[in-house]
Design a protein around this motif. Structure first.
Motif, PDB file in Angstrom:
ATOM      1  N   THR A 574       0.860  -1.168   0.000  1.00  0.00           N
ATOM      2  CA  THR A 574       0.000   0.000   0.000  1.00  0.00           C
ATOM      3  C   THR A 574       0.901   1.223   0.000  1.00  0.00           C
ATOM      4  O   THR A 574       2.020   1.172   0.504  1.00  0.00           O
ATOM      5  N   ARG A 576      -0.460   4.035   1.191  1.00  0.00           N
ATOM      6  CA  ARG A 576      -1.114   4.868   2.216  1.00  0.00           C
ATOM      7  C   ARG A 576      -0.468   4.629   3.565  1.00  0.00           C
ATOM      8  O   ARG A 576      -0.157   3.495   3.918  1.00  0.00           O
ATOM      9  N   PHE A 579      -4.360   2.550   6.344  1.00  0.00           N
ATOM     10  CA  PHE A 579      -5.407   1.951   5.518  1.00  0.00           C
ATOM     11  C   PHE A 579      -5.985   0.790   6.291  1.00  0.00           C
ATOM     12  O   PHE A 579      -5.419   0.331   7.293  1.00  0.00           O
ATOM     13  N   SER A 580      -7.125   0.343   5.857  1.00  0.00           N
ATOM     14  CA  SER A 580      -7.822  -0.701   6.589  1.00  0.00           C
ATOM     15  C   SER A 580      -7.306  -2.043   6.096  1.00  0.00           C
ATOM     16  O   SER A 580      -7.532  -2.425   4.941  1.00  0.00           O
ATOM     17  N   LEU A 591      -9.528  -4.512  -2.546  1.00  0.00           N
ATOM     18  CA  LEU A 591      -8.642  -3.350  -2.413  1.00  0.00           C
ATOM     19  C   LEU A 591      -7.701  -3.243  -3.609  1.00  0.00           C
ATOM     20  O   LEU A 591      -7.366  -2.147  -4.067  1.00  0.00           O
ATOM     21  N   ALA A 594      -9.567  -1.848  -6.373  1.00  0.00           N
ATOM     22  CA  ALA A 594      -9.868  -0.432  -6.155  1.00  0.00           C
ATOM     23  C   ALA A 594      -8.627   0.442  -6.272  1.00  0.00           C
ATOM     24  O   ALA A 594      -8.716   1.666  -6.175  1.00  0.00           O
ATOM     25  N   GLY A 595      -7.461  -0.165  -6.435  1.00  0.00           N
ATOM     26  CA  GLY A 595      -6.234   0.628  -6.541  1.00  0.00           C
ATOM     27  C   GLY A 595      -5.696   1.095  -5.197  1.00  0.00           C
ATOM     28  O   GLY A 595      -4.775   1.912  -5.149  1.00  0.00           O
ATOM     29  N   THR A 596      -6.255   0.586  -4.117  1.00  0.00           N
ATOM     30  CA  THR A 596      -5.726   0.927  -2.797  1.00  0.00           C
ATOM     31  C   THR A 596      -4.502   0.067  -2.482  1.00  0.00           C
ATOM     32  O   THR A 596      -3.610   0.463  -1.760  1.00  0.00           O
ATOM     33  N   LEU A 597      -4.480  -1.115  -3.043  1.00  0.00           N
ATOM     34  CA  LEU A 597      -3.324  -2.010  -2.906  1.00  0.00           C
ATOM     35  C   LEU A 597      -2.763  -2.306  -4.285  1.00  0.00           C
ATOM     36  O   LEU A 597      -3.479  -2.249  -5.286  1.00  0.00           O
ATOM     37  N   TYR A 598      -1.479  -2.615  -4.300  1.00  0.00           N
ATOM     38  CA  TYR A 598      -0.829  -3.081  -5.521  1.00  0.00           C
ATOM     39  C   TYR A 598      -0.093  -4.370  -5.200  1.00  0.00           C
ATOM     40  O   TYR A 598       0.198  -4.648  -4.025  1.00  0.00           O
TER      41      TYR A 598
ATOM     42  N   HIS B 603      -6.095  13.091   2.100  1.00  0.00           N
ATOM     43  CA  HIS B 603      -6.887  11.971   2.585  1.00  0.00           C
ATOM     44  C   HIS B 603      -7.119  12.028   4.089  1.00  0.00           C
ATOM     45  O   HIS B 603      -8.195  11.731   4.574  1.00  0.00           O
ATOM     46  N   GLU B 604      -6.061  12.365   4.833  1.00  0.00           N
ATOM     47  CA  GLU B 604      -6.130  12.208   6.287  1.00  0.00           C
ATOM     48  C   GLU B 604      -6.615  13.445   7.034  1.00  0.00           C
ATOM     49  O   GLU B 604      -7.245  13.328   8.072  1.00  0.00           O
TER      50      GLU B 604
END
Lengths: 737, 737
Positions: A574, A576, A579-580, A591, A594-598, B603-604
């Motif tokens: 990630t 970020r 992140f959750s 995720l 959704a592009g939140t993870l790679y 974001h935060e």
């Protein structure tokens, strides 16, 4: 007035004779270079009052050392007696000094190391340490001294467990427990040919050269066998509270934190029977020892006062809460040994505690590498391996542009295994230890890691001595970390400019105690379920059906039957900070979509993990086999006896890639786990990667290492190693390999 | 045989008298507690041979110290003479010892601090340091000692510049330059009432208590005025090479790295004329001094040998390349002072260099905070501010859950300003210094920062003593950093568990030398053009039209006319480790639209920068005014005399927000710059933010700090402070404020 004439001449002669005799007595009759103590008279006013000073050391340098008053009734007003205290003879040059210490457990081992650092800082003699240890302390201290390689220090170990039966019959209320009694059996436990030894508690700190203490043996009379400093508290006076009933002692009694033992004389005098008889007799009327060995030593001495040689109080300045120590040092800044003999240790209340605390912290934080300095005055055998190391270092070419790499590779780092208390996990046939390494800037990962991995961990930390203390405080302040006894922290002490990543991994790997290891990196958080997925634990009272639902465990994969396999845990990342974290593969895939993870290093270096075949993993229900390819560096679960990492790779680059090459060369099968995953969290680039990017020399040196690695690979695996040649000639990955 | 009767009695009396006299002579006639040297006879065989030992110290403890043979022809075989060397009298208890050091420039200042650390480590006496310094060293050392607060150390400064004319007429080839000659003028430069002083070179390290050296003053005869150790090289013998013509000296001459000066006697003897006459005469035939003051001291001593008292060689063990020092210490592990008198310093080739190097590194890396320990033996005035500090610390409640915060706020950190060589920028009316702070884990940002900001920087680094050395090596190894003389690095030494972020910012801010400052954070890289945009430099030989094209400079904004304004530099962030930094606002906007960049904390915590009004900024061609709002924490350019940061905010949270509140309360106008931007690079969360997130106590303590901040705000600004009350009661931002 004298009569005239001949009687007058005779009178003058007599007077002169008297003066001369007096002079002779005062100066000890020695007119050589050695000096004796002019004020050295027992009970001389202002110097050594008190009936309990059996014999005054007649000599030496310890100019302003004062003896604490032995008179139980003495008040705190007798300060200035110390200006002409006892002076020992010159320290024995190059004589081997013997020191015995009883040490058990993780915390005492840390204490011993600080004590040893203070001793080494001031010492000018070769030392032989006799360490009576439990298994934990032995593992720690053996590794430490082996890697410390201090010249002119020999270490012998003795099994505390074997001595236990000799003292376990004594009821003891002291916080040191059974180990606190073991000093009593040293005369029989130490080698029969050893005649003298200094015995130390683990909570003392040296502020002077230990040979000055050793020199005090010279003051023993022919029958004295135990050198001790008087207690600096009123404990043995028995008036601390109503019905306070201490063990018998001469006056204030003696403190056994620092002892000079004439082992030969004790053995001859039947010491073993002597202390046992006394202890048994006293235990008829007293329920237990309160101060462990010290109660028994004092009771024996009360019966046999001729055994004891009283030492100047500066050799054991006792910092308990209500200490009278100030009487000892208030006139003498020449403190010799400080004794933290309160259970509160550094938090003890004391007028000068800041001074003592800073002094102690000096050695706590002292860079132990600096104590590797040789004693150029005394000839001594180098520590094991030191000579080869010196030769190898001497052969390095300082003009070689990769000199720094070569030197770093050869560096033997001091290693302190299980720095903090650690309980090995109960043996389970398929248990897995998470193995990783870190330095100070990744401490904040530890709590999250503990939440994600409920199983055992073996972590190597690359720290300075001072940082190791910060780390200790960090763990103590964290309820999450303090609660975990199954995480072993191994401190590898910093030395040199390049991060010895693979040496660190090997230390952590060598200390893993389960049959399997998960070779991870500190920036990764594994799936919450990974540990149980790999090594399911059947809850004791619950039906085990949920375990059976798991589709892959080490057992089911047949790794239990010693097949060479490396289980690949697919890696993601990630970008970020927060992140959750996904609780399942389904959530993870969402995720990802959704592009939140790679997938890991998707942008910078996809080939590092491409062979994992993420597309197949999306759909996989069962483990599947993959083939090695150039630059592959997956995170894997392997048997503990897997190949070690190649320590030649220091700093950034190729350190993990080379390990996977070695696994493949040794024909480990690579199996990707369908339900497993681990996620990399963002962080700033390391110093080493910055250097790699900015320095062509750095990149050239790495290429040289790769070439040498391949030469070794060919030597071991022959033609099979040809397979890896193209990979080694490719340009380096832009991120830590 | 003696005759009988009365004559016989008389003979016996005479013999006794003789014996007594002998005894009296041997023991110095002193029957008290003080001891004198029994072997203390000049030229006694095996002890003090050589014609150049004018008087032997008659006394003392320095048991195994050897004097280097004074005979120019002596070979290296005369080792064992040292077993009964001279012994000084007991060190003077609590006597104030005076030490003079000449120190100029950044590098020498670092050396002096290491020297002082070694001195403080062993000292037991109050000290008065007399420092002859240039402006650079004075700024460094004054700040250092002021913040160090070592008990029983007084420091006086003397202007080296004022002494220059007295020595600048002497041609000198030594690497120490003009400052190397200034020891000659100490008798007139130091206060007239000062009678004795120990003079030290900056490159010596103590391995013993300096009072033992001071005690050697007692051995001076009535006419001796200079105590020196013989040179441990053959330089002055004049046979090193063909036509080698050194200055005149007695035999090997003396080394002036360690000098005992009887200033009173030198003044009385007309020292000023004496050395000037000698120097002028020698300079008629010699072109220049080669070894600075040492040549002249030696020439004077050759002429007036009665001035010199020879000191035992262990007080100045000289580690030059071809040193004969081994003759001095090979029989004496009791080294007292080590002198790195080769220009190569630690890289000198020497048989025992590892030993000496480790010894030196001990003090280089030693935590100077630990030297704040009081001398409990000697009464002394506490350092300025120390008493109030002690009282404030004593008033803290250890049970207070915010005790750690309170203690950290009160901590006075040792500060070493301009740790590395630094050239202040030439004064320009609108120049801007970038101000930021960092710790070890952000060093890798420095190179990039240098590339992005070509102007002056003032950076505070929060480091341990050992880390400061790592930092030094890091800068030396980086061509980018080593090339920049306009970046000032100020080391603030670590102490306590919480990061003192605002104290660090204030140190960096206080050391900025330009009229304006850009208050940044270390994780940000400013636009390449920002520095020139703010403070355009007209290239000397080019037309200045490009400068005129810039739409906003500090000058044009009218800040030159002292208007209270804070220029906002809009902040952005990337989540990529590597990305292509935009070269213009247009490029930046494109990246923003592509999702490669975000506005900072989008974001935060968007409200931290929402008032900047990014939508307006997209279109803005000219600076525009914005209003303060709760939690606003922009990066701003302000006049150097802006309000300081509030040091109560330690660790994570509210540290920058509070500063912007203060700016607004003081009616600074907030103007957003249309072409300016700065971009935050990703990094792992700090330890402090991790603690903030995981600890409710931490958050409660921060709220308490905010409440107290607002109380102070109300006190200063009255009803106007009401405006900020709601903001202070809002929950805290989740990221470093």
């Amino acid at each position: 007035m004298l009569p005239r004439g001949r009687p007058r001449a005779l009178g003058a002669a007599a007077l002169l004779l008297l003066l001369l005799l007096l002079g002779f007595l005062l100066f000890g009759g020695d007119l050589g270079c050695e000096r004796r103590e002019p004020g050295g008279r027992a009970g001389a006013p202002g110097c050594f009052p008190g009936p309990l000073m059996p014999r005054v050391p007649p000599d030496g340098r310890l100019r302003r050392a004062a003896a604490l008053d032995g008179d139980p009734g003495a008040g705190p007003g007798d300060h200035n007696r110390s200006d002409c205290g006892p002076q020992p003879p010159p320290p024995p040059k190059c004589e081997l000094l013997h020191v015995a210490i009883v040490c058990a457990g993780h915390n005492s081992s840390r204490d011993v190391i600080t004590l040893v650092k203070s001793m080494l800082f001031y010492r000018k003699n070769p030392l032989h340490l006799h360490l009576v240890t439990d298994a934990v302390a032995r593992n720690i201290l053996e590794t430490l001294f082996h890697t410390w390689m201090v010249p002119a220090v020999r270490v012998s170990f003795y099994h505390a467990d074997q001595l236990k039966p000799q003292v376990s019959w004594i009821p003891n209320k002291h916080y040191s427990g059974l180990y606190g009694l073991m000093k009593l059996v040293l005369p029989s436990a130490l080698p029969a040919e050893l005649a003298r030894v200094i015995v130390l508690d683990t909570d003392v700190t040296f502020a002077s050269d230990i040979s000055e203490l050793w020199a005090l043996f010279a003051h023993f009379s022919d029958t004295q066998a135990i050198g001790l400093v008087e207690n600096q508290s009123d404990w043995y006076l028995g008036n601390l509270w109503k019905n306070h009933r201490p063990w018998p002692a001469l006056g204030r009694g003696f403190n056994t934190g620092v002892i000079l033992l004439r082992l030969d004389r004790l053995r001859q005098a039947g010491w073993e029977q002597m202390w046992r008889l006394t202890a048994r007799r006293e235990l008829l009327s007293l329920p237990a020892t309160s101060l462990a060995d010290q109660d028994i030593f004092n009771a024996v001495i009360k019966e046999h006062p001729g055994l004891v040689q009283r030492l100047p109080c500066v050799w054991n300045v006792q910092l308990s809460d209500h200490t009278l120590a100030e009487r000892c040092y208030s006139e003498a800044s020449d403190l010799k040994v400080i004794h933290w003999n309160s259970p509160k240790k550094l938090r003890v209340k004391n007028k000068h505690v800041e001074f003592f605390r800073n002094f102690y912290l000096t050695f706590l934080e002292y860079d132990g590498n600096l104590l590797r300095r040789e004693l150029f005055v005394c000839p001594s055998q180098p520590p094991p391996g030191a000579e080869q190391l010196q030769q190898a270092l001497a052969q390095l070419d300082e003009e070689d542009p990769c000199f720094e790499f070569r030197q770093q590779q050869l560096t033997v780092h001091r290693v302190h295994v299980t720095f903090l208390p650690h309980e090995p996990p109960p043996p389970r046939p398929h248990d897995v230890t998470l193995v990783a390494q870190l330095s100070m800037d990744r401490l904040q990962m530890l709590e999250a890691l503990c939440r994600h991995w409920p199983g055992p961990m073996s972590l190597a930390l690359y720290l300075t001595d001072a940082e190791a203390q910060q780390f200790l405080h960090f763990v103590e302040a964290s309820p999450v970390l303090a609660a975990r006894q199954d995480v072993a922290y191994h401190v590898v002490y910093r030395e040199g400019p390049l991060y010895p990543v693979n040496q660190l991994r090997n230390v952590a790997l060598a200390q893993a105690l389960t049959p399997y290891v998960f070779l991870s990196d500190i920036d990764f958080l594994p799936a919450y379920s990974l540990y149980d997925y790999l090594s399911p634990r059947c809850p004791a009272l619950l039906p085990c059906s949920w375990v059976l639902l798991l589709r892959a465990s080490i057992e089911q994969l047949g790794l239990g039957s010693r097949r060479k396999a490396a289980l690949v845990v697919p890696a993601f990342e990630t970008l970020r900070y927060r992140f959750s974290f996904p609780h399942s593969k389904v959530e993870l895939l969402a995720l990802l979509d959704a592009g939140t993870l790679y997938t890991f290093r998707y942008h910078e270096w996809p080939r590092g993990h491409a062979p994992t075949d993420y597309a197949r993993w999306r759909e996989a229900q069962a483990p599947y086999r993959v083939q090695w390819a150039a630059n592959y560096e997956p995170y894997v679960v392997v048997p503990r006896d897997c190949p070690r990492y190649d320590p030649r790779f220091v700093g950034f680059g190729w350190n993990k890639v080379a390990h996977i090459v070695e696994l493949d060369a040794q024909e480990y099968e690579l199996l990707v786990l369908p339900e497993a995953f681990t996620i990399h969290l963002p962080h700033a680039p390391s110093l080493d990667i910055s250097r790699f990017r900015s320095s062509p020399t750095y990149r050239d040196c790495l290429q040289a290492l790769k070439d040498e690695f391949h030469q070794d690979l060919s030597r071991h695996h022959g033609a099979a190693a040809l397979k890896y040649l193209p990979a080694l000639q490719q340009p380096q990955s832009p991120a830590r390999g």
